[in-house]
Design an enzyme around this catalytic site. Structure first.
Site, PDB file in Angstrom:
ATOM      1  N   GLN A   1       0.583  -1.084   0.057  1.00 23.44           N
ATOM      2  CA  GLN A   1      -0.116   0.564  -0.438  1.00 23.44           C
ATOM      3  C   GLN A   1       1.131   1.256  -0.365  1.00 23.44           C
ATOM      4  O   GLN A   1       0.095   2.455   0.721  1.00 23.44           O
ATOM      5  CB  GLN A   1      -0.570   0.123   1.264  1.00 23.44           C
ATOM      6  CG  GLN A   1      -1.818  -1.358   1.909  1.00 23.44           C
ATOM      7  CD  GLN A   1      -1.686  -2.323   0.760  1.00 23.44           C
ATOM      8  OE1 GLN A   1      -2.605  -2.122   0.149  1.00 23.44           O
ATOM      9  NE2 GLN A   1      -1.299  -3.667   0.799  1.00 23.44           N
ATOM     10  N   HIS A   2       2.673   1.267  -0.762  1.00 22.28           N
ATOM     11  CA  HIS A   2       2.678   2.577  -0.987  1.00 22.28           C
ATOM     12  C   HIS A   2       2.705   3.200  -2.467  1.00 22.28           C
ATOM     13  O   HIS A   2       3.823   2.684  -3.144  1.00 22.28           O
ATOM     14  CB  HIS A   2       4.030   2.087  -0.462  1.00 22.28           C
ATOM     15  CG  HIS A   2       4.613   1.202   0.665  1.00 22.28           C
ATOM     16  ND1 HIS A   2       5.360   0.769   1.037  1.00 22.28           N
ATOM     17  CD2 HIS A   2       3.624   1.489   2.085  1.00 22.28           C
ATOM     18  CE1 HIS A   2       5.280   0.484   2.128  1.00 22.28           C
ATOM     19  NE2 HIS A   2       4.685   0.752   3.243  1.00 22.28           N
ATOM     20  N   ILE A   3       1.596   3.487  -2.650  1.00 24.23           N
ATOM     21  CA  ILE A   3       1.076   3.206  -4.276  1.00 24.23           C
ATOM     22  C   ILE A   3       2.211   4.947  -4.689  1.00 24.23           C
ATOM     23  O   ILE A   3       1.795   5.803  -3.565  1.00 24.23           O
ATOM     24  CB  ILE A   3      -0.962   3.963  -4.290  1.00 24.23           C
ATOM     25  CG1 ILE A   3      -1.049   2.616  -3.313  1.00 24.23           C
ATOM     26  CG2 ILE A   3      -1.223   4.589  -5.722  1.00 24.23           C
ATOM     27  CD1 ILE A   3      -2.776   3.151  -3.457  1.00 24.23           C
TER      28      ILE A   3
END
Lengths: 546, 180
Positions: free
Chosen positions: A467-469
């Protein structure tokens, strides 16, 4: 009371980046309004919802779902909001509420390493950033002081001033891992936005071991703290305001945004400057949604790069039993890393990575495994203690290179408000897979040094998501190749700025939030500069250190 | 097992002596021999007997919280309409075939028994506090589920404070308590 219909600065998204940019602009005298698609939530209710949840390993489960502001959810089954176009799944998670996704995060607040922003020049891969690490240093410092970051002096990421907080006490298990792996590997405490003493009106950590999904005591800095800071500075926040269109004039200046309330009544807010801070998926979605006759491919998209170069940090892991009792689950969840593999000449050949040791309690997973295995009677008690005491896990966070084919587009499928859903096109290339293979050799060495038994590797070719977009609003000087300029301003619209991790042109190997915040604060400074810029950082430092 | 793990006497006090039943009355010589420590375990109601006997056999605990047992029984009965009858049938099978709890699941799985899901359902309830499957799953217990109780001398369930700042830096069993 009716919601405002105009503001000097309109911010779309109340996450940590948008809210801190709003906070800074308000402190510079700007009249700022934040529009947040999701509702307000209460920390105590989230804690209770977690304790009552039947899915305690699903960190989305305590968070409310709003039909008007849907968020991707995958358990117990996918809600289909983030449409998967493949070829590899990209099951990103985020939370659409006031405060945004950092309601649950590990609070790892790492800086990049200087070479991360020059990988094209140094290693012939990816792209160079339009800013240097040294240029970012003052905003990293400001971000760290605002968030209350605790860290060791020798993390490998240079700094001109000390961390605002001393490092968080290292859990016993991590001490033992560090000692057992030395000198083959150097294990260091993570830099974290977690209080090692009272700071910013928040208490020191008391080891609830639930940093994700929720810090019950407010020892960990969350996006909601940024919202509260912004409100205290005079920023107005409108929840349940689902922006679905950005308007422009004939010259390409942004003039207003339109949003739906939960009843789908449309509202319009005009402004002079606009910040798009809805995350690396929702922000490009909104730009693409706002196409017009002048901009048929969407706003800010003359380069065709809006939504492209989607990146994250794929992970694979090794879980095993150490030959001594460690008892993960005492203290915070993510305390230590091996960060020496973040950079090196090998980056011309394969992805760099960070190795992360979890300190999440192993009791839940061990219990599930024992029940699945049918271990009953007195053996259950004995096995639960044996395994929970010894089970360790280490995972990679691998760099992904920018690839225009990895992208967010608009799906033909629509949400309950009739707004097209985002669609993820994603693959994991050979560069990253070679990095995973190199890390697998590290896993084996680590397990051997800890007397590991019962080794369980992630199956080859499988990755989990972090979830490190990043990347979908990438910044660069060339308007034909990048969406935003070096200050996060859209090349195509002089009064539209993008804040968040989406502007990062490469992903590097470190959790992206701190870099996103530093860039957002830098953007805010650019939007409303102090006359004597040098004074700003010192003033801010004084204000947050009290 | 440590002394610290011994659980409090369930709520079956002298105010309600007529209701006091103990597990021994629901066991045969074989099953009694497997859980001799649990013979005095209170049983709240006759229909709970087989469930409590299975719980003692599966969990292998010195005692089980009678209040939680009642809640779990109610939840399991509500979730699975044949739960009480299935529990009686499984207990009878264990008694008749002298099945060791350690072999129970593999025995049932190997025979493709319709009772095969039952031990896991009971253990999920006691050890995870969960009843039901998939979207129908309900959480009945958390901090007093057995998986929290069994490690309570070392760990707190996530969301509960471990202790004062930095207390986690000390060895986990500094007092020399080590039951594993």
């Amino acid at each position: 009371m009716s919601a405002p219909t105009s503001a000097e600065v309109v911010v779309i998204g109340s996450g940590i980046c948008g809210s801190l940019a709003a906070w800074k602009l308000a402190t510079r005298g700007k009249q700022v309004l934040i529009l947040e698609a999701g509702p307000r939530i209460d920390r105590g209710r989230i804690v209770a919802a977690f304790r009552n949840s039947p899915r305690k390993s699903d960190w989305m489960s305590p968070y409310p779902f709003s039909a008007w502001a849907p968020q991707p959810e995958y358990k117990p089954k996918s809600n289909g909001y983030l449409v998967q176009a493949g070829p590899y799944p990209y099951p990103a998670e985020y939370i659409r509420v006031v405060g945004g996704t950092t309601w649950h995060w590990s609070a790892l607040a790492w800086r990049l390493v200087p070479n991360d922003v020059r990988i094209k020049s140094l290693y012939g891969v990816g792209v160079d950033w339009p800013v240097t690490y040294d240029e970012l240093d003052p905003w990293y410092q400001e971000a760290e002081e605002q968030l209350g970051v605790a860290g060791l002096p020798d993390t490998g990421s240079p700094r001109k001033h000390p961390f605002p907080l001393p490092p968080v006490a290292e859990p016993w298990a991590m001490q033992r891992i560090r000692e057992r792996l030395a000198p083959t590997y150097t294990v260091v405490g993570n830099t974290v936005a977690r209080n090692s003493r009272s700071y910013g009106g928040r208490p020191a950590c008391v080891g609830n071991n639930s940093c994700q999904p929720i810090c019950p005591v407010n020892a960990q800095y969350l996006g909601i703290n940024a919202v509260e800071a912004a409100k205290a500075a005079g920023v107005k926040v409108v929840p349940n305001a689902v922006v679905y269109r950005i308007e422009h004039d004939a010259k390409g200046r942004i003039t207003a945004v339109d949003y739906y309330d939960p009843d789908k009544t449309s509202h319009r807010v005009s402004g002079k400057q606009f910040i798009l801070a809805a995350n690396g998926i929702e922000s490009p979605k909104l730009l693409l949604l706002s196409s017009s006759s002048k901009y048929p491919n969407g706003l800010a998209n003359s380069s065709g790069m809006v939504g492209r170069n989607l990146m994250d940090h794929p992970s694979n892991s090794l879980t095993f039993y150490a030959d001594e009792e460690m008892w993960l689950g005492r203290g915070p969840q993510s305390p230590d890393s091996i960060n020496t593999l973040r950079d090196g000449a090998f980056r011309s050949q394969h992805a760099a990575y960070r190795l992360d040791f979890t300190n999440i309690s192993q009791v839940l997973g061990v219990t599930e495994a024992l029940i699945e295995e049918g271990v009953y009677g007195p053996a259950f008690d004995q096995q639960l203690r044996w395994r929970a005491a010894r089970q360790l896990s280490v995972k990679t966070l691998l760099e992904v290179l920018p690839n225009p084919d990895n992208r967010i587009t608009l799906s033909s499928d629509k949400d309950a408000m009739g707004i097209p859903k985002p669609e993820a096109h994603y693959s994991i290339d050979a560069y990253t897979r070679r990095g995973a293979q190199a890390a697998r050799e590290d896993f084996a060495k680590i397990a051997a040094l800890l007397g590991g038994t019962g080794l369980r590797y992630t199956p080859k070719g499988e990755f989990s998501n972090n979830q490190h977009i990043t990347g979908t609003l990438g910044m660069g000087d060339d308007p034909t190749r990048f969406v935003t300029d070096r200050f996060g301003r859209a090349h195509d619209h002089e009064n539209l700025f993008c804040c968040g991790t989406g502007v990062m042109p490469t992903s590097a190997t470190m959790n992206s939030t701190l870099t996103g915040v530093a860039l957002a604060l830098r953007t805010a400074d650019h939007m409303a500069p102090l006359k004597a810029q040098a004074a700003s950082t010192d003033t801010t430092r004084e204000a947050v250190s009290s | 097992m440590t002394g610290e793990l011994a659980m409090t006497e369930p709520d079956q006090g002298p105010a309600n002596p007529a209701r006091r039943r103990v597990l021994a009355g629901f066991l045969t010589a074989y099953t009694a021999s497997l859980v001799p420590w649990a013979l005095a375990q209170p049983v709240a109601a006759p229909e709970h007997g087989a469930f409590m006997a299975l719980s003692a056999l599966l969990a292998g605990r010195r005692s089980l919280d009678a209040g939680l047992a009642a809640r779990l029984f109610d939840a399991l009965s509500a979730m699975y309409p044949h739960f009480t009858a299935d529990a009686r049938a499984l207990l009878a099978q264990i008694n008749q075939q002298h099945i060791d709890p350690a072999q129970l699941q593999s025995t049932l799985d190997g025979a493709h028994s319709p009772l095969a899901p039952l031990p896991r359902r009971i253990m999920r309830a006691w050890c995870l506090g969960l009843v039901g499957e998939g979207e129908a799953t309900k959480c009945v217990a958390y901090e007093n589920a057995l998986n929290a109780v069994i490690v309570a001398d070392v760990l707190k369930p996530p969301t509960y404070a471990y202790g004062e700042y930095g207390s986690w830096a000390k060895p986990p069993l500094a007092e020399g308590v080590n039951a594993s």
